[in-house]
Design a protein around this motif. Structure first.
Motif, PDB file in Angstrom:
ATOM      1  N   ALA B  76      30.549  42.750  38.352  1.00  0.00           N
ATOM      2  CA  ALA B  76      31.990  42.521  38.220  1.00  0.00           C
ATOM      3  C   ALA B  76      32.775  43.693  38.803  1.00  0.00           C
ATOM      4  O   ALA B  76      33.792  43.506  39.492  1.00  0.00           O
ATOM      5  N   TYR B  79      32.712  43.633  42.547  1.00  0.00           N
ATOM      6  CA  TYR B  79      33.647  42.597  42.994  1.00  0.00           C
ATOM      7  C   TYR B  79      35.074  43.161  43.003  1.00  0.00           C
ATOM      8  O   TYR B  79      35.825  42.998  43.973  1.00  0.00           O
ATOM      9  N   LEU B  80      35.407  43.883  41.912  1.00  0.00           N
ATOM     10  CA  LEU B  80      36.767  44.423  41.808  1.00  0.00           C
ATOM     11  C   LEU B  80      37.027  45.538  42.831  1.00  0.00           C
ATOM     12  O   LEU B  80      38.172  45.815  43.166  1.00  0.00           O
ATOM     13  N   PHE B  83      38.180  43.038  45.522  1.00  0.00           N
ATOM     14  CA  PHE B  83      39.141  41.977  45.231  1.00  0.00           C
ATOM     15  C   PHE B  83      40.002  42.269  44.009  1.00  0.00           C
ATOM     16  O   PHE B  83      40.698  41.393  43.518  1.00  0.00           O
ATOM     17  N   GLY B  84      39.942  43.469  43.481  1.00  0.00           N
ATOM     18  CA  GLY B  84      40.755  43.807  42.318  1.00  0.00           C
ATOM     19  C   GLY B  84      42.186  44.126  42.719  1.00  0.00           C
ATOM     20  O   GLY B  84      42.575  43.968  43.883  1.00  0.00           O
ATOM     21  N   GLU B  88      42.309  49.120  41.349  1.00  0.00           N
ATOM     22  CA  GLU B  88      40.896  48.852  41.128  1.00  0.00           C
ATOM     23  C   GLU B  88      40.089  48.865  42.420  1.00  0.00           C
ATOM     24  O   GLU B  88      38.856  48.957  42.378  1.00  0.00           O
TER      25      GLU B  88
END
Lengths: 360, 219
Positions: B76, B79-80, B83-84, B88
């Protein structure tokens, strides 16, 4: 173990090397540090061999068989050279009056070790086991009088074994129920591993006292741990992989035998470690569960032998790794969903923003 | 905003996903350290034996479940990185841009008590950023070596884990990294508290609420 491990160059002889090797194995079986090997060997080769009188009562002689023939013939030779076996009904050459005379002579001088194999019928049933015209109880009391210590070989003499199983038709009892004033050690098993008997004798020779025992009088070096805890199939138990019935796929793959009645989770012994018969086998290794034969009254309490032992908590339902893998897959699904929602909101937001810009 | 809203302004910094990641990561690390050290040295083994306590089996099970959560949290966070929100994303705090390299130097002076000046950043400072990037990369190594040890018969994880060598080498790396995470947790809590005292921005509460507070016009 190699069958020739203990032998010398000539048949029926023991080499120095083989002798020390046997002492080292016995020392390890007793759980003693390896520095003790010399002490054990010294005690074992001492010319003062302890006198041993071996009595048979209600039993099948399986303990003597396992002791003398099945497992370590050369170790048995060692034991017979090691101790001064003065009376053994199965092995002695003499018979009839000759044998009885030998018995009378052997028990005259105090200080011998009495080995008892088999349970003793009592009361009105005492004549169910008669030797030389005397009951088992009479013989036992007579032989125990001058004994320094008693070693019960096998579950029968230790706790009654199969003869005392319900309904106990001969009203049989164990040695300890009749003789109260002598140190007693119980080598449980049906039959017990000869190594455990040998080690108990060597312990006595080395330290001139009996080894420490558990509450059932079994030497801790051999019966201090559950068989289950040292079983080669234990990882299958922890992972929830069981043989559901004899001959099924799980059984063929060598899975845990708990569900087909293995009693090892409730049985104390070293069968899974030292094994039997020079060929490294024991019941579980050949696909049959443990019957719990080293435990008191196993014939009553451990049967039916092929039914699952109740009340054993499984560490993790379905197995630790299988269960964790399952949770991991679910967690992966939830994570993927969370990331998808996050991405979806992001896309929707930028889409809404883009629209706004267009409107402006 | 009511009350003292004049001096401070409330800024939304951490998304829900980042906060969930943080607490799953933190909790799993504590559990993994405790159970991992037990698996390494099962100190209760003899006295708990024979009393129907499957201590080792239970410890392993908890370790595996926590490891699964740890892995998911790491995924997660990665991913951030891309795409955060703006705080982030990895290029906001990794010391790879001139802005972050400059911030890294000022932060090291600030942490060494050489200066009181520091940049009020909504996200991580570059010093923290560097250690977080490193932690996530080590977390990836940790879960790959972990899965390599857990599934020694799976060709996928064996292929992946063989990058680190044999099972025993992987075990050693896994063990050493266990200590990295223990030390990281201690240092992280210390520096977070230190910052919260030296420069009150609601840093600690931000990981619960998502909001930080900054003097007006300072960010």
């Amino acid at each position: 173990m190699d069958r020739n491990m203990f032998t010398g160059g000539l048949p029926g002889t023991i080499s120095r090397r083989g002798f020390l090797r046997a002492c080292a194995i016995a020392t390890a079986a007793m759980g003693l540090p390896m520095e003790m090997v010399t002490k054990v060997a010294e005690a074992a080769e001492s010319p003062e061999r302890p006198r041993v009188i071996w009595l048979h009562f209600q039993e099948c002689t399986g303990c003597s068989e396992s002791m003398l023939r099945a497992s370590h013939p050369d170790l048995a030779t060692l034991i017979l050279d090691l101790i001064d076996l003065q009376y053994h009904e199965t092995l002695m050459v003499g018979a009839g009056h000759q044998a009885e005379a030998a018995f009378e002579k052997a028990i005259e001088e105090p200080g011998y070790v009495l080995v008892v194999e088999g349970s003793i019928p009592t009361g009105e049933y005492e004549d169910f086991c008669m030797i030389g015209g005397h009951s088992a109880e009479h013989n036992l009391k007579k032989a125990a009088k001058n004994a320094a210590a008693i070693i019960n070989i096998g579950t029968c003499s230790a706790w009654g074994g199969i003869p005392v199983a319900r309904p106990n038709p001969t009203k049989a009892v164990a040695t300890g129920d009749i003789i109260k004033d002598k140190p007693i050690i119980n080598i449980g098993g049906c039959p017990p591993n000869p190594h455990n008997f040998l080690s108990a004798v060597l312990y006595y020779l080395t330290f001139k006292k009996l080894p420490p025992t558990d509450i059932y009088g079994r030497p801790l070096f051999a019966y201090g741990r559950r068989i289950h805890d040292h079983c080669e199939r234990r990882p299958h138990f922890d992972e929830g992989r069981y043989a559901e019935q004899f001959g099924d796929v799980g059984h063929r793959l060598g899975y845990c035998l708990y569900k087909v009645g293995c009693k090892a989770p409730e049985t104390f012994g070293n069968c899974s470690i030292i094994r039997f018969n020079d060929v490294e086998v024991w019941p579980v290794s050949v696909g049959n569960g443990c019957y719990g034969c080293t435990e008191p009254n196993f014939w009553d309490t451990m049967s039916p032998f092929h039914e699952r032992l109740p009340g054993v908590p499984l560490p993790v339902n379905g197995g630790t790794i299988a269960n964790a893998t399952d949770i991991g897959k679910k967690a992966l699904g939830i994570t993927a969903a969370a990331l998808a929602i996050h991405a979806g909101i992001g896309v929707a937001k930028s889409f809404a923003k883009g629209k706004k810009k267009e409107e402006e | 905003m009511a009350g003292h809203g004049k001096d401070y302004e409330k800024v939304y910094v951490w998304s829900v996903l980042l906060r969930v990641y943080h607490w799953v990561f933190a909790l799993s690390i504590f559990i993994l350290i405790a159970t991992g050290l037990y698996i390494n040295w099962p100190w209760t083994n003899t006295w708990m034996e024979g009393s129907h306590q499957w201590t080792m089996a239970i410890m392993r099970y908890i370790h595996y479940v926590a490891g699964m959560l740890f892995t998911m949290a790491t995924i997660a966070r990665i991913y951030l990185w891309f795409f955060g929100n703006k705080n982030e994303k990895v290029w906001d705090f990794a010391p790879i841009t001139p802005r972050n390299i400059k911030n890294m130097i000022t932060t090291s002076f600030y942490y060494a008590y050489l200066t009181d000046n520091h940049e009020h950043r909504t996200g991580h400072n570059a010093m923290a950023g560097m250690s977080y990037v490193m932690t996530i990369l080590l977390a990836v190594i940790q879960f790959i070596t972990g899965f390599y040890l857990l599934y020694p018969e799976s060709s996928f994880f064996v292929g992946l884990g063989s990058v680190f060598g044999t099972q025993q080498t992987a075990r050693f790396i896994h063990h050493i990294l266990n200590w990295y995470f223990a030390i990281f947790a201690a240092v992280h809590i210390y520096i977070a508290s230190w910052n919260d005292i030296r420069s009150p921005e609601g840093l600690i509460s931000s990981i619960f609420s998502g909001y930080k507070f900054f003097p007006k016009g300072h960010h």
